[in-house]
Scaffold this motif. Structure first.
Motif, PDB file in Angstrom:
ATOM      1  N   PRO A 136     -24.855  11.696 -48.424  1.00  0.00           N
ATOM      2  CA  PRO A 136     -23.533  10.988 -48.124  1.00  0.00           C
ATOM      3  C   PRO A 136     -21.948  11.751 -48.496  1.00  0.00           C
ATOM      4  O   PRO A 136     -21.163  11.922 -47.913  1.00  0.00           O
ATOM      5  CB  PRO A 136     -23.569   9.613 -48.617  1.00  0.00           C
ATOM      6  CG  PRO A 136     -24.622   9.687 -49.621  1.00  0.00           C
ATOM      7  CD  PRO A 136     -25.615  10.927 -49.241  1.00  0.00           C
ATOM      8  N   PHE A 137     -22.184  12.398 -50.007  1.00  0.00           N
ATOM      9  CA  PHE A 137     -20.938  12.672 -50.349  1.00  0.00           C
ATOM     10  C   PHE A 137     -20.421  14.150 -49.643  1.00  0.00           C
ATOM     11  O   PHE A 137     -19.618  14.691 -49.659  1.00  0.00           O
ATOM     12  CB  PHE A 137     -21.085  12.833 -51.775  1.00  0.00           C
ATOM     13  CG  PHE A 137     -20.567  11.894 -52.544  1.00  0.00           C
ATOM     14  CD1 PHE A 137     -20.410  10.545 -52.081  1.00  0.00           C
ATOM     15  CD2 PHE A 137     -20.294  11.928 -53.824  1.00  0.00           C
ATOM     16  CE1 PHE A 137     -20.169   9.429 -52.655  1.00  0.00           C
ATOM     17  CE2 PHE A 137     -19.764  10.676 -54.549  1.00  0.00           C
ATOM     18  CZ  PHE A 137     -19.689   9.393 -53.903  1.00  0.00           C
ATOM     19  N   ALA A 138     -21.790  15.060 -49.337  1.00  0.00           N
ATOM     20  CA  ALA A 138     -21.398  16.102 -48.623  1.00  0.00           C
ATOM     21  C   ALA A 138     -20.962  16.001 -47.218  1.00  0.00           C
ATOM     22  O   ALA A 138     -19.969  16.771 -46.754  1.00  0.00           O
ATOM     23  CB  ALA A 138     -22.863  17.154 -48.442  1.00  0.00           C
ATOM     24  N   GLY A 189     -19.983   4.157 -58.838  1.00  0.00           N
ATOM     25  CA  GLY A 189     -18.568   4.851 -58.815  1.00  0.00           C
ATOM     26  C   GLY A 189     -17.441   4.171 -58.142  1.00  0.00           C
ATOM     27  O   GLY A 189     -16.293   4.445 -58.529  1.00  0.00           O
ATOM     28  N   GLY A 190     -17.837   3.097 -57.374  1.00  0.00           N
ATOM     29  CA  GLY A 190     -16.526   2.172 -56.877  1.00  0.00           C
ATOM     30  C   GLY A 190     -15.964   1.591 -57.934  1.00  0.00           C
ATOM     31  O   GLY A 190     -14.613   1.106 -57.831  1.00  0.00           O
ATOM     32  N   ILE A 208     -10.245   4.833 -53.540  1.00  0.00           N
ATOM     33  CA  ILE A 208     -11.214   4.226 -52.530  1.00  0.00           C
ATOM     34  C   ILE A 208     -12.363   3.678 -53.089  1.00  0.00           C
ATOM     35  O   ILE A 208     -13.322   4.428 -53.825  1.00  0.00           O
ATOM     36  CB  ILE A 208     -11.541   5.477 -51.200  1.00  0.00           C
ATOM     37  CG1 ILE A 208     -10.191   5.908 -50.777  1.00  0.00           C
ATOM     38  CG2 ILE A 208     -12.530   4.729 -50.353  1.00  0.00           C
ATOM     39  CD1 ILE A 208     -10.576   6.987 -49.871  1.00  0.00           C
ATOM     40  N   SER A 209     -12.966   2.421 -52.846  1.00  0.00           N
ATOM     41  CA  SER A 209     -14.035   2.000 -53.372  1.00  0.00           C
ATOM     42  C   SER A 209     -14.880   1.435 -52.282  1.00  0.00           C
ATOM     43  O   SER A 209     -14.653   0.604 -51.619  1.00  0.00           O
ATOM     44  CB  SER A 209     -13.658   0.671 -54.172  1.00  0.00           C
ATOM     45  OG  SER A 209     -15.153  -0.047 -54.708  1.00  0.00           O
ATOM     46  N   LEU A 210     -16.220   1.949 -52.609  1.00  0.00           N
ATOM     47  CA  LEU A 210     -17.253   2.046 -51.469  1.00  0.00           C
ATOM     48  C   LEU A 210     -18.386   1.097 -52.116  1.00  0.00           C
ATOM     49  O   LEU A 210     -18.925   1.518 -52.924  1.00  0.00           O
ATOM     50  CB  LEU A 210     -17.941   3.260 -50.852  1.00  0.00           C
ATOM     51  CG  LEU A 210     -16.995   4.457 -50.250  1.00  0.00           C
ATOM     52  CD1 LEU A 210     -17.740   5.498 -49.786  1.00  0.00           C
ATOM     53  CD2 LEU A 210     -16.320   3.738 -49.027  1.00  0.00           C
ATOM     54  N   ALA A 211     -18.454  -0.226 -51.786  1.00  0.00           N
ATOM     55  CA  ALA A 211     -19.474  -1.149 -52.336  1.00  0.00           C
ATOM     56  C   ALA A 211     -19.319  -1.463 -53.835  1.00  0.00           C
ATOM     57  O   ALA A 211     -20.062  -1.459 -54.572  1.00  0.00           O
ATOM     58  CB  ALA A 211     -20.748  -0.718 -51.890  1.00  0.00           C
ATOM     59  N   VAL A 226      -3.420  13.093 -56.415  1.00  0.00           N
ATOM     60  CA  VAL A 226      -4.961  13.005 -56.745  1.00  0.00           C
ATOM     61  C   VAL A 226      -5.269  11.495 -56.725  1.00  0.00           C
ATOM     62  O   VAL A 226      -4.817  10.628 -57.261  1.00  0.00           O
ATOM     63  CB  VAL A 226      -5.075  13.445 -58.392  1.00  0.00           C
ATOM     64  CG1 VAL A 226      -6.624  13.514 -58.583  1.00  0.00           C
ATOM     65  CG2 VAL A 226      -4.188  15.000 -58.220  1.00  0.00           C
ATOM     66  N   GLY A 227      -6.335  11.293 -56.008  1.00  0.00           N
ATOM     67  CA  GLY A 227      -7.228  10.046 -56.078  1.00  0.00           C
ATOM     68  C   GLY A 227      -8.549   9.995 -56.515  1.00  0.00           C
ATOM     69  O   GLY A 227      -8.988  11.139 -56.792  1.00  0.00           O
ATOM     70  N   VAL A 228      -9.395   8.941 -56.143  1.00  0.00           N
ATOM     71  CA  VAL A 228     -10.645   8.889 -56.269  1.00  0.00           C
ATOM     72  C   VAL A 228     -11.422   7.984 -55.178  1.00  0.00           C
ATOM     73  O   VAL A 228     -10.813   7.225 -54.800  1.00  0.00           O
ATOM     74  CB  VAL A 228     -10.788   8.141 -57.837  1.00  0.00           C
ATOM     75  CG1 VAL A 228     -10.199   6.962 -57.585  1.00  0.00           C
ATOM     76  CG2 VAL A 228     -12.294   8.214 -58.152  1.00  0.00           C
ATOM     77  N   LEU A 229     -12.419   8.475 -54.904  1.00  0.00           N
ATOM     78  CA  LEU A 229     -13.601   7.792 -54.228  1.00  0.00           C
ATOM     79  C   LEU A 229     -14.812   7.545 -54.939  1.00  0.00           C
ATOM     80  O   LEU A 229     -15.378   8.269 -55.431  1.00  0.00           O
ATOM     81  CB  LEU A 229     -13.681   8.681 -52.820  1.00  0.00           C
ATOM     82  CG  LEU A 229     -14.803   8.006 -51.900  1.00  0.00           C
ATOM     83  CD1 LEU A 229     -14.418   8.351 -50.326  1.00  0.00           C
ATOM     84  CD2 LEU A 229     -16.084   8.240 -52.192  1.00  0.00           C
ATOM     85  N   GLY A 230     -15.194   6.352 -55.170  1.00  0.00           N
ATOM     86  CA  GLY A 230     -16.268   6.022 -55.737  1.00  0.00           C
ATOM     87  C   GLY A 230     -17.215   5.142 -54.978  1.00  0.00           C
ATOM     88  O   GLY A 230     -16.589   4.289 -54.157  1.00  0.00           O
TER      89      GLY A 230
END
Length: 305
Positions: free
Chosen positions: A183-185, A247-248, A264-267, A239-243
């Motif tokens: 998914p991250f790719a 990680g979220g 960005i928080s995914l679940a 600069v941001g973060v996606l987890g």
């Protein structure tokens, strides 16, 4: 043959047995796949068998290359011992299959292995050539060295938005690969095509990264990500973060500490870890069809420990 000396007949018989053993051993090599059915749940097991050793893959559980000990007899029998999971398979080669029994923790189940491994198709996995560049980078947090991939869209510069990607709980590589999915790719590819840079990295103690995984906490993992953010600050203004999952939660922690410009928080968890694990266990028990009374009793036991 009757006129042949006895010792010659014994030699020929011994050679025949040896050839038969050698042929069966060679025929039992390669990938062999079996399906294990337990309490309504079906697991696919793939044994990659060599002449003297083997490995076990369990794609449904994301397990790969579990060491296996191999022993054979002269009549086509084969035993595959898997000490890491206290399991074994004993079977008899019958040409196009190996029929036998899989045993784990004293419980036995019939299982038949057939040659070959299923082809896993993941059409969403990005395939080159790509309209963007990548760089291999590393950053540190204490003794941990994190290795990752920086994906840079066309015409990338300081004003290009960038985010660091943080995986969920458990050891995962920079693609957050599970069951062949990456998914991250996929997300990094989509973002790069939209003009957004990303940094994804192997978890500490996994892949190319190093660092303690026994005593580390979510706070340590947050600081791993923070080290990557500091690396990105050297080249980018936004600069941001996606987890995802844990990680979220880390993304929300970093946002709360004002370490990033966007998150960005995914679940990600918005309740305690204990509540989350309890809900996950309840859903897992319900998914395999356990009676609700047993599910309730099990969850009460978990909540009391």
């Amino acid at each position: 043959m009757r006129d042949m000396p006895l010792f010659m007949r014994k030699i020929i018989a011994a050679l025949a047995v040896m050839l038969s053993f050698s042929f069966s051993a060679m025929s039992q090599t390669g990938a062999w796949t079996g399906r294990l059915k337990v309490s309504g749940v079906e697991l696919e097991l793939i044994f990659n068998i060599g002449e003297e050793s083997a490995t076990l893959d369990v794609p449904d559980q994301g397990a790969k290359e579990i060491p296996v000990e191999v022993s054979r007899d002269a009549v086509g029998g084969i035993t595959l011992n898997v000490p890491a999971i206290n399991a074994s398979f004993k079977g008899l080669w019958a040409g196009k299959m190996i029929a036998g029994t899989f045993t784990q923790h004293g419980m036995s189940f019939p299982m038949t292995l057939t040659p070959g491994a299923p082809v896993i198709r993941r059409p969403q996995t990005p395939v080159g050539p790509f309209p963007y560049a990548t760089e291999e980078v590393s950053f540190t947090n204490g003794d941990a060295v994190l290795k990752g991939t920086l994906t840079l869209p066309e015409n990338c510069g300081r004003k290009t938005p960038v985010l660091i990607m943080v995986t969920g709980s458990g050891l995962q590589n920079r693609d957050e690969e599970v069951f062949g999915h990456k998914p991250f790719a996929v997300i990094a590819d989509a973002f790069a095509r939209a003009g957004i840079a990303t940094l994804r990295y192997d978890d500490r103690g996994f892949g190319e990264s190093t660092g303690d995984v026994v005593f580390c906490t979510t706070e340590d993992l947050k600081n791993d990500a923070l080290s990557g953010i500091r690396l990105l600050r050297e080249r980018f203004d936004n600069v941001g973060v996606l987890g995802h999952s844990e990680g979220g939660t880390i993304a929300l922690m970093l946002a709360g500490e004002k370490q990033v410009d966007f998150a960005i928080s995914l679940a990600g968890m918005i309740v305690s870890g204990a509540e989350t694990l309890l809900a996950q266990n309840r859903q897992a028990c319900q998914a395999v069809g356990l009676p609700e009374s047993e599910v309730d009793a099990y969850c009460r036991l978990l909540s009391d420990t």
